[in-house]
Design a protein around this motif. Structure first.
Motif, PDB file in Angstrom:
ATOM      1  N   LEU A 209       0.831  -1.211   0.000  1.00 41.74           N
ATOM      2  CA  LEU A 209       0.000   0.000   0.000  1.00 41.74           C
ATOM      3  C   LEU A 209       0.855   1.247   0.000  1.00 41.74           C
ATOM      4  O   LEU A 209       0.562   2.223  -0.701  1.00 41.74           O
ATOM      5  N   ALA A 210       1.937   1.220   0.774  1.00 37.44           N
ATOM      6  CA  ALA A 210       2.811   2.390   0.842  1.00 37.44           C
ATOM      7  C   ALA A 210       3.438   2.707  -0.512  1.00 37.44           C
ATOM      8  O   ALA A 210       3.619   3.880  -0.870  1.00 37.44           O
ATOM      9  N   VAL A 211       3.771   1.674  -1.287  1.00 34.77           N
ATOM     10  CA  VAL A 211       4.354   1.891  -2.613  1.00 34.77           C
ATOM     11  C   VAL A 211       3.290   2.344  -3.607  1.00 34.77           C
ATOM     12  O   VAL A 211       3.528   3.223  -4.433  1.00 34.77           O
ATOM     13  N   GLU A 212       2.107   1.759  -3.500  1.00 35.44           N
ATOM     14  CA  GLU A 212       1.046   2.096  -4.440  1.00 35.44           C
ATOM     15  C   GLU A 212       0.401   3.446  -4.159  1.00 35.44           C
ATOM     16  O   GLU A 212      -0.164   4.061  -5.075  1.00 35.44           O
ATOM     17  N   GLU A 213       0.470   3.899  -2.895  1.00 34.19           N
ATOM     18  CA  GLU A 213      -0.129   5.182  -2.511  1.00 34.19           C
ATOM     19  C   GLU A 213       0.953   6.089  -1.906  1.00 34.19           C
ATOM     20  O   GLU A 213       0.966   6.351  -0.699  1.00 34.19           O
TER      21      GLU A 213
END
Length: 285
Positions: A209-213
């Motif tokens: 999630l941190a990479v995608e957002e």
């Protein structure tokens, strides 16, 4: 006023963090499965002068998750989502050979599926949050990659999971997602296999999630040993004195105060860093 959703907030770490945020002037949406303890907690939180919406229910229920996010929207938005509600899978804990598969499904549903469901519902509000300024660089992380198993010192630019072209330079500041993890996610403790597997999945889900957002801050934190009802249910024969959840709250507040970069943290590291006056580091275990 900033707004937070905190699941599992009628007692333990969720209740302690909610109290600290209320004192700071945050408006809160809180939930728990038991209505009575939740209402009691909400009355105490509202006494600090903050707006509190208490919604009893099960985070595994999609309708309940939608209601939590809608309540935050009615308060003005969402700046912090705390996925704290948890399920063990068996009470007391048992070895994997004896773990009911239905219990494992419940642990995965509450610890992994439900947090993602809330995130999905809350993303429009979280993306609009302006509580923190944007990161100073295009990378969603600072320093070494903070997901489990990454060799120490390896930069995100070297990672097969990171593509700088995915980070839009025009992105706006966003809110934060805090997932409560466990050392059982990274250590092999007898009887903690089902719960640990669920928390390990939460860790990996948070990292992705941190990479995608990249506009959001995504933290997953191992709070360490605490004297909670959850632990007592897990190991009822353990009568050792353990730290109260309130002792962990300063570590979580440090993430907020430092606008910490996305990553995995331990409360012990954050508290040590606070004592030394340095910033907590992402990328612990």
């Amino acid at each position: 006023m900033p707004v937070a959703i905190i699941t599992g907030a009628s007692k333990g770490l969720g209740r302690a963090l909610a109290g600290a945020l209320a004192v700071r002037g945050w408006d809160l949406v809180v939930d728990a499965r038991s209505a009575g303890p939740l209402e009691e907690a909400a009355r105490a939180l509202a006494g600090a002068g903050t707006r509190v919406v208490a919604l009893p229910g099960d985070v595994a229920d999609a309708g309940h998750r939608a209601a939590l996010v809608a309540a935050a929207g009615e308060l003005g938005g969402l700046d912090l989502l705390v996925n704290n509600a948890s399920a063990l899978g068996a009470e007391p804990l048992v070895r994997l050979a004896d773990l009911p598969l239905e219990g494992l499904r419940r642990a995965l549903e509450v610890n992994v599926v439900a947090p993602l469901g809330i995130v999905q519902a809350a993303l429009p509000l979280l993306r609009q949050s302006s509580y923190w300024e944007s990161y100073g660089s295009d990378s969603p992380y600072r320093g070494a990659a903070p997901y489990i198993g990454e060799p120490e010192g390896r930069e995100m630019s070297d990672s097969p999971y990171y593509d700088a072209s995915d980070v839009r330079p025009e992105r706006r500041p966003g809110g934060a997602v805090l997932g409560i993890s466990s050392d059982a996610a990274v250590e092999a403790y007898p009887t903690w296999g089902g719960y640990g597997a669920a928390k390990a999945a939460l860790d990996q889900q948070s990292a992705v999630l941190a990479v995608e957002e990249p506009g959001l801050r995504v933290w997953w934190v191992d709070p360490g040993d605490m004297g909670t009802d959850l632990y007592a249910a897990a190991v009822p024969d353990d009568d050792a004195d353990r730290p109260l959840p309130e002792t962990v709250v300063p570590a979580l507040l440090r993430l907020l105060d430092d606008a910490a970069p996305s990553g995995r943290y331990t409360a012990a590291e954050l508290l040590t860093a606070a004592g030394s006056g340095t910033s907590g580091g992402a990328g612990s275990r």
